[in-house]
Design a protein around this motif. Structure first.
Motif, mmCIF file in Angstrom:
data_model
loop_
_atom_site.group_PDB
_atom_site.id
_atom_site.type_symbol
_atom_site.label_atom_id
_atom_site.label_comp_id
_atom_site.label_asym_id
_atom_site.label_seq_id
_atom_site.Cartn_x
_atom_site.Cartn_y
_atom_site.Cartn_z
ATOM 1 N N GLU A 19 0.983 5.438 -0.261
ATOM 2 C CA GLU A 19 0.346 6.763 -0.263
ATOM 3 C C GLU A 19 1.358 7.776 -0.788
ATOM 4 O O GLU A 19 2.401 8.002 -0.174
ATOM 5 N N HIS B 297 -1.751 13.171 -1.657
ATOM 6 C CA HIS B 297 -2.417 12.278 -0.699
ATOM 7 C C HIS B 297 -3.278 11.247 -1.440
ATOM 8 O O HIS B 297 -4.457 11.065 -1.133
ATOM 9 N N LYS B 298 -2.678 10.572 -2.397
ATOM 10 C CA LYS B 298 -3.351 9.519 -3.155
ATOM 11 C C LYS B 298 -2.776 8.161 -2.746
ATOM 12 O O LYS B 298 -1.558 7.996 -2.645
ATOM 13 N N THR B 299 -3.669 7.192 -2.537
ATOM 14 C CA THR B 299 -3.261 5.866 -2.071
ATOM 15 C C THR B 299 -3.518 4.817 -3.141
ATOM 16 O O THR B 299 -4.591 4.797 -3.752
ATOM 17 N N THR C 88 0.852 -1.185 0.000
ATOM 18 C CA THR C 88 0.000 0.000 0.000
ATOM 19 C C THR C 88 0.888 1.235 0.000
ATOM 20 O O THR C 88 1.759 1.392 0.865
#
Length: 486
Positions: A268, A312-314, A266
């Protein structure tokens, strides 16, 4: 008188003999100390030191005894090469042609119109037994081939023209990993796995020639083909990716040899700071492309007129081998026509602890491959938060089924001409196309010959989306191949 003279002469010769003996012993002692010091220094040398002394064109067995010389294997390979070449040609056609379709840009189709590996057998300069697991034998081969193959690619352009392109002067250098799954019945081998080790980097040299014409008259064709080849090799054939070949008859279960997903990463993408401004007027409009494997890229939104953008993109990525794979991030400036690379960074996944969130500050460089870059100054920093989690057996099965379903959908869409290959970010992998409008079968821009600028370098794609799962996005490197922008 004679007695005294004899005593004097004897005494003098004795002193000379003793002095000479002492000098010889001191000299021998000095040489022994010097040799011991030399051996001590040689014992402290690493592989990089040996490369500087011997240049890079040395066989591994010469400097390190972990590779054994295998003249007998080369003699055997020369005798059986005609049969091996015929079988290998069919295997390459079966496995590589789908890859070419997967990585080709919109409107371009590639296939082999002729494929023969010739009569010159490859040379194996060394072999190393890597490990011996239960029921498996793993070997690393120092593989070099400068043969006389006959390879002709048929390149179908958006306007329907077929261009025959010949690959000439092919040279191949790599360390090849071969895994044998042993069996009790003859031929005692149930299956074979073949892969190229990523380190040292596989090297493929060749020249392209347009049969019956001048390749330079078709803008971007050479760069497009080279970009496709480099990307397909890196993303599909370099370890941990591999080709599994069944040997036993009837076929046995080889699922333990196939590549499996290990976990989920994951990522971010938080922000960047002090990016290089690529605009004459105003500031850059940056966005980030990130991936573990080129086939599955993700892209942030574009932040306009900022050199310190915040996203702030995951995103989530499947990981196949934590020990060898890396997270790749590339920051681009969105522009009319060609998007420019602002900076790139790579982070090895082996540095991550499962279940632990880590905040990273990665310095951006002009390229992921800095060997051929003159300006090596940093281009700002990229801030990330990353978490690696290991899959359970149930999660692994679910993730693999999902991945296979997505790939099947993308292959089907690419065959129907709805998207340009299976790359999530259009142009992010091969980037060797000009301005194409796929679906309308039109080529925008004035070009040379039948193709126009449809296969010009670092162009812009406008592709028809099939569904939200693989909507095409913009993004490309400066030279077309991901991870190798100049």
């Amino acid at each position: 008188m004679g007695l005294f003279f004899g005593l004097f002469v004897g005494f003098t010769l004795g002193l000379a003999f003793v002095a000479g003996w002492k000098h010889v012993m001191a000299s021998r002692s000095k040489h022994r100390i010097l040799k011991a010091a030399c051996f001590s220094l040689l014992g402290q040398m690493n592989q990089d030191d040996v490369k500087r002394l011997c240049d890079s064109n040395y066989p591994p067995w010469l400097s390190f005894p972990t590779f054994e010389r295998v003249k007998w294997l080369n003699k055997l390979l020369e005798k059986i090469w005609p049969s091996v070449a015929s079988a290998a040609s069919e295997l390459i056609r079966t496995n590589v042609e789908p890859m070419l379709a997967m990585y080709a840009p919109p409107g371009i189709k590639l296939r082999f119109s002729k494929l023969s590996l010739g009569n010159v057998a490859p040379q194996i300069e060394g072999v190393k037994i890597q490990t011996l697991q239960e029921g498996q034998l793993i070997m690393d081969l120092d593989f070099k081939w400068g043969g006389d193959p006959s390879i002709i690619l048929a390149v179908q352009t958006p306007v329907g023209a077929n261009l025959p392109v010949q690959l000439k002067n092919l040279r191949f250098f790599s360390t090849v990993r071969v895994i044998f799954k042993l069996a009790e019945d003859i031929p005692c081998i149930a299956g074979v796995v073949v892969a190229l080790l990523a380190k040292p980097k596989p090297e493929i040299r060749y020249t392209l020639k347009l049969i019956g014409g001048n390749l330079g008259a078709v803008p971007g064709l050479s760069e497009m083909i080279k970009g496709i080849v480099e990307t397909a090799v890196a993303d599909s054939l370099e370890w941990p990716h591999r080709i599994v070949v069944p040997i036993a008859q009837p076929p046995v279960d080889l699922s333990d040899l196939e590549l499996k997903l290990q976990g989920k990463l994951t990522v971010e993408v938080v922000r960047a700071e002090k990016l290089k401004n690529m605009e004459m007027i105003g500031k850059s409009d940056p966005y980030v492309i990130t991936y573990v494997r080129v086939l599955f890229q993700s892209m942030t939104n574009v932040v306009e007129n900022k050199l310190d953008p915040v996203w702030h993109k995951t995103f989530c990525f499947d990981v196949e081998d934590q020990e060898t794979q890396s997270l790749v991030c590339q920051v681009f400036d969105k522009d009319i026509g060609n998007d420019k690379l602002l900076g790139a960074a790579m982070y090895p996944l082996a540095k991550l602890t499962p279940g632990e969130t880590k905040e990273l500050v990665l310095p951006l460089t002009p390229s992921l491959d800095m060997d051929h870059v003159v300006d090596k100054r940093d281009r700002g920093h990229l801030f990330l938060k990353v978490t690696y989690e290991i899959y359970s057996k149930e999660q692994q099965k679910e993730a693999m089924e999902k991945e296979q379903a997505i790939l099947a959908e993308k292959r089907k869409a690419a065959e129907e001409g709805l998207i340009g290959g299976t790359i999530d970010v259009i142009g992010g992998a091969v980037g060797g196309a000009g301005k194409l409008v796929v679906g309308g079968a039109s080529v925008v821009g004035g070009g040379v010959g039948m193709v126009g600028s449809g296969i010009g370098k670092a162009g812009k794609y406008v592709a028809k989306s099939v569904s939200t799962s693989f909507t095409s996005k913009k993004g490309r490197t400066e030279n077309g191949a991901p991870g190798t922008p100049k």
